[in-house]
Design an enzyme around this catalytic site. Structure first.
Site, PDB file in Angstrom:
ATOM      1  N   GLU A  22       0.864  -1.192   0.000  1.00 28.72           N
ATOM      2  CA  GLU A  22       0.000   0.000   0.000  1.00 28.72           C
ATOM      3  C   GLU A  22       0.890   1.228   0.000  1.00 28.72           C
ATOM      4  OE1 GLU A  22      -3.385   0.265   2.863  1.00 28.72           O
ATOM      5  OE2 GLU A  22      -3.180   2.439   2.556  1.00 28.72           O
TER       6      GLU A  22
ATOM      7  N   HIS B 269       2.129   4.676  -1.990  1.00 33.89           N
ATOM      8  CA  HIS B 269       1.454   5.601  -2.904  1.00 33.89           C
ATOM      9  C   HIS B 269       2.381   6.587  -3.588  1.00 33.89           C
ATOM     10  CE1 HIS B 269      -2.180   3.987  -1.185  1.00 33.89           C
ATOM     11  NE2 HIS B 269      -1.868   4.422   0.015  1.00 33.89           N
TER      12      HIS B 269
ATOM     13  N   HIS C 170      -9.142   0.596  -1.048  1.00 28.23           N
ATOM     14  CA  HIS C 170      -8.395   1.597  -0.278  1.00 28.23           C
ATOM     15  C   HIS C 170      -9.312   2.717   0.200  1.00 28.23           C
ATOM     16  CE1 HIS C 170      -5.674   5.019   0.421  1.00 28.23           C
ATOM     17  NE2 HIS C 170      -4.805   4.089   0.767  1.00 28.23           N
TER      18      HIS C 170
ATOM     19  N   ASP D  19       2.213   2.072   3.818  1.00 26.23           N
ATOM     20  CA  ASP D  19       1.369   3.240   3.520  1.00 26.23           C
ATOM     21  C   ASP D  19       2.236   4.469   3.301  1.00 26.23           C
ATOM     22  OD1 ASP D  19      -1.031   4.456   2.884  1.00 26.23           O
ATOM     23  OD2 ASP D  19      -1.965   4.138   4.835  1.00 26.23           O
TER      24      ASP D  19
HETATM   25  C1  GRE Z   1      -3.675   6.576   2.884  1.00 25.25           C
HETATM   26  O1  GRE Z   1      -3.362   6.494   1.703  1.00 25.25           O
HETATM   27  O2  GRE Z   1      -3.932   5.561   3.527  1.00 25.25           O
HETATM   28  C2  GRE Z   1      -3.734   7.912   3.539  1.00 25.25           C
HETATM   29  C3  GRE Z   1      -4.152   9.016   2.812  1.00 25.25           C
HETATM   30  C4  GRE Z   1      -4.195  10.255   3.437  1.00 25.25           C
HETATM   31  C5  GRE Z   1      -3.833  10.374   4.738  1.00 25.25           C
HETATM   32  C6  GRE Z   1      -3.401   9.279   5.465  1.00 25.25           C
HETATM   33  C7  GRE Z   1      -3.357   8.037   4.876  1.00 25.25           C
HETATM   34  O3  GRE Z   1      -4.524   8.891   1.525  1.00 25.25           O
HETATM   35  O4  GRE Z   1      -2.961   6.953   5.561  1.00 25.25           O
HETATM   36 ZN    ZN Z   2      -2.967   4.184   1.777  1.00 27.75          ZN
END
Ligand code: GRE
Ligand code: ZN
Length: 323
Positions: A8, A10, A164, A285
């Site tokens: 996960e 990003h 997600h 994350d």
């Molecule tokens: C996530 O991608 O899990 C996320 C966000 C924004 C803030 C915190 C977070 O997209 O964990």
């Molecule tokens: Zn995430």
């Protein structure tokens, strides 16, 4: 553990980066922004330093899911997937990809998924919760009948999907009015995402596609902790629920759970007791969370080395068919 796989993780592109600003304290935004837009510098450094060999990357949230204009959602998804594909090509042993999909148009989403898997070598897709379609206030969840063919297509590809989080629309959830600290990853993400996952499970998606696999982050968004009660209540009255099996059965047969953003041993142990160590996978994350916090915890937490290998790497290798 040196050769972890994380799922996960990003990135953002110019067209979607603004969506993440609300989730950063103002003094942290420059740093988060730079880490989301980066592939080859801080990202690879952090992976090296904290023992992640492979990161399967996905677009930030809500990104494509929050673009009501269908044509634009299709274009942005395609563009993001092309940028990700280029980075995977440059670092094929370090990066994998989940497709961003324009779920506003289920047929276009199926075509884009096919392109991403067949041509770009992606490992499945990641959706950021519901999609806004046509206008900002119209939302669709993916248990709606217009997604039947999309799911048949997705299941036939044999790749998992990641459900997600995104925040609910403020107009639809007044419970968060004037309480911004309860939105986002504090609480609203988990409630919204767990409810969407339960819609898919209870709607019979996995009866129609028994081999299809859904990944949930953040230790399953609270579902493992509550699954006994969910089935206990439903056994007393189904209230029209159409699915054939119990929710706990889908959780153990059709769901994988990751550690993203939830680095806590009692939670891990409880999840292991509920679903077993074959269905839990390491994730960070990044860059919303630090590799240091994820790996600093996971590499030393009190589980067997056998389970650490499964959760840190081997379950993901099996699920994605990695060599
Ligand atoms: C996530 O991608 O899990 C996320 C966000 C924004 C803030 C915190 C977070 O997209 O964990
Ligand atoms: Zn995430």
């Amino acid at each position: 553990m040196k050769d972890k796989i994380a799922l996960e993780e990003h990135f953002a592109i110019d067209l979607t980066i603004a969506d993440s600003q609300v989730y950063a304290r103002p003094e942290m935004w420059t740093h988060l922004r730079s880490n989301l837009l980066d592939f080859e510098n801080q990202r690879l450094d952090q992976m090296d330093q904290w023992g992640t060999e492979l990161s399967i990357l996905s677009l930030n949230s809500p990104a494509v899911q929050s673009i009501p204009d269908v044509g634009r959602a299709i274009d942005v998804a395609r563009h993001a997937n092309d940028i990700l594909a280029e980075q995977i090509q440059r670092h094929p042993t370090r990066f994998g990809g989940f497709a961003a999909l324009p779920m506003q148009d289920p047929e276009a989403a199926a075509r884009e998924l096919e392109r991403c898997v067949a041509e770009l070598g992606f490992h499945g897709f990641l959706v950021n919760g519901f999609s806004q379609v046509g206008d900002e206030q119209t939302v669709v969840y993916y248990d709606a009948p217009q997604f039947n063919d999309f799911w048949a297509h997705a299941a036939a590809l044999g790749k998992p999907f990641y459900m997600h989080p995104r925040d609910p629309l403020a107009s639809r959830e007044p419970i968060y009015d004037d309480r911004p600290w309860l939105t986002g990853p504090t609480w609203a993400f988990a409630v919204e995402t767990a409810a969407h996952a339960l819609r898919l499970m209870s709607g019979g998606l996995f009866d129609r596609h028994p081999a299809l696999q859904m990944i949930l982050g953040h230790f399953g968004e609270g579902i493992p902790f509550n699954v006994w009660r969910i089935d206990h209540i439903l056994r007393k009255g189904r209230r029209g629920m159409p699915c054939e099996r119990e929710i706990g059965n889908y959780l153990r047969e059709n769901v994988y759970i990751t550690t993203s953003g939830n680095f806590r041993t009692p939670t891990l142990l409880s999840t292991m007791l509920e679903v077993g160590s074959d269905r839990i996978m390491y994730s960070v994350d990044y860059p919303f969370e630090k590799h240091e916090d994820a790996a600093g915890w996971f590499d030393r937490c009190e589980i067997s080395e056998n389970d650490r290998r499964k959760i840190g790497r081997d379950n993901a290798r099996r699920l994605f068919g990695l060599k």
